[in-house]
Design a protein around this motif. Structure first.
Motif, mmCIF file in Angstrom:
data_model
loop_
_atom_site.group_PDB
_atom_site.id
_atom_site.type_symbol
_atom_site.label_atom_id
_atom_site.label_comp_id
_atom_site.label_asym_id
_atom_site.label_seq_id
_atom_site.Cartn_x
_atom_site.Cartn_y
_atom_site.Cartn_z
ATOM 1 N N GLY A 187 -7.565 4.057 -2.823
ATOM 2 C CA GLY A 187 -6.471 3.695 -1.933
ATOM 3 C C GLY A 187 -6.988 3.491 -0.515
ATOM 4 N N ARG A 188 -6.523 2.451 0.132
ATOM 5 C CA ARG A 188 -6.997 2.137 1.485
ATOM 6 C C ARG A 188 -6.779 3.316 2.438
ATOM 7 N N GLN A 189 -5.679 4.033 2.277
ATOM 8 C CA GLN A 189 -5.346 5.140 3.168
ATOM 9 C C GLN A 189 -5.663 6.505 2.557
ATOM 10 N N ASP A 190 -6.590 6.546 1.600
ATOM 11 C CA ASP A 190 -6.998 7.822 1.017
ATOM 12 C C ASP A 190 -7.869 8.566 2.026
ATOM 13 N N ILE A 213 -7.014 -0.497 -3.039
ATOM 14 C CA ILE A 213 -5.575 -0.575 -3.244
ATOM 15 C C ILE A 213 -4.882 -0.406 -1.906
ATOM 16 N N GLU A 214 -4.204 -1.462 -1.470
ATOM 17 C CA GLU A 214 -3.554 -1.440 -0.163
ATOM 18 C C GLU A 214 -2.314 -0.550 -0.190
ATOM 19 N N ASP A 215 -1.994 0.012 0.968
ATOM 20 C CA ASP A 215 -0.790 0.837 1.145
ATOM 21 C C ASP A 215 -0.743 1.982 0.140
ATOM 22 N N SER A 216 -1.875 2.646 -0.038
ATOM 23 C CA SER A 216 -1.942 3.776 -0.966
ATOM 24 C C SER A 216 -2.847 4.855 -0.412
ATOM 25 N N GLY A 217 -2.444 6.092 -0.662
ATOM 26 C CA GLY A 217 -3.280 7.224 -0.354
ATOM 27 C C GLY A 217 -4.096 7.641 -1.564
ATOM 28 N N HIS A 218 -4.285 8.953 -1.720
ATOM 29 C CA HIS A 218 -5.155 9.485 -2.763
ATOM 30 C C HIS A 218 -4.574 9.341 -4.160
ATOM 31 N N MET A 219 -3.263 9.299 -4.280
ATOM 32 C CA MET A 219 -2.612 9.301 -5.604
ATOM 33 C C MET A 219 -2.301 7.879 -6.060
#
Length: 250
Positions: A187-190, A213-219
């Protein structure tokens, strides 16, 4: 790879169960998706042995998320001839570092465990999961599903999995030996397992494809299942490479 219900093992991360993979697995229904449970297993090696012992097929595709990615690498170390495809999602490959960084990780995990024992798993999850997801997911049904998943576990299982992570094996040397089609996804924001780490992993594995993966954190499998499933379908379409089984000495 054939799509006729080929085994696809989806290894979950810390305090995760089948729900962590469910949104993505639902979009990959042509595969025989299976999510193991870690129970009270307390080492990455024991988890890898469990995966191999409970999968009767000779070959299978293997995807690991977070702690599950470390287990996937250990499965590959033990039985490279059985893994047709490898996917590493929001994960890492190095052992616990030395010195101050190790003390910081041990302390952070101990504090979360203490909170789970004092206030319950969901209360701990409220603190922990907030930093795990994209900020836009907080307070959404996705976030609630993560908290529900954490609440289904208990502090003793949490302690066992923390023990596994603190004793995780180093897979640095293994990366250059990977021969099967490999997807490295993040994820881009992980902020827990950052993109920079995945760029290094992908560079060390011959032929690996890096998917951000854009607009996603760790999950990511829960946060952005459509994007994750699309990346995985392309990965699974790549032809497998035959790896000979190791010779057994007499």
């Amino acid at each position: 790879m054939s799509t006729e219900r080929s085994p696809l093992l989806l290894l979950p991360g810390l305090l995760c169960d089948q729900v962590a993979w469910a949104p993505t697995a639902a979009l990959l229904s042509e595969f025989d998706c299976r999510v193991p449970a870690w129970g009270s297993l307390d080492t990455i090696e024991a988890m890898a042995d469990h995966v191999l012992a409970t999968t009767p097929e000779r070959r299978f595709a293997l995807a690991g998320h977070s702690m599950g990615g470390r287990v996937a690498l250990e499965v590959l170390r033990r039985a490279p001839h059985r893994v047709s495809h490898l996917a590493l999602l929001d994960t890492g490959y190095q052992a616990l570092p030395d010195g101050e960084a190790a003390d910081k990780e041990r302390g952070g995990r101990a504090a979360l465990l203490a909170r789970s024992r004092a206030h319950g798993m969901r209360a701990m999850g409220q603190v922990w999961a907030t930093g795990m997801v994209h900020p836009d997911r907080i307070g959404t049904p996705c976030f609630d599903a993560i908290l529900d998943m954490i609440e289904r576990s208990n502090p003793d299982q949490f302690a066992a999995q923390i023990h596994a992570l603190l004793g995780r094996p180093d897979a640095t040397a293994l990366l250059s030996d990977v021969r099967c089609p490999t997807l490295v996804l993040c994820g881009r924001q992980d902020t827990w397992s950052p993109l920079s780490r995945h760029e290094v992993m992908a560079a060390r594995i011959s032929g690996a494809v890096l998917s951000v993966i854009e607009d996603s954190g760790h999950m990511s499998p829960m946060e952005r299942p459509e994007a994750v499933a699309a990346a995985m379908r392309a990965w699974l379409a790549r032809p497998a490479v035959d790896v000979p089984a190791p010779e057994v000495s007499s």
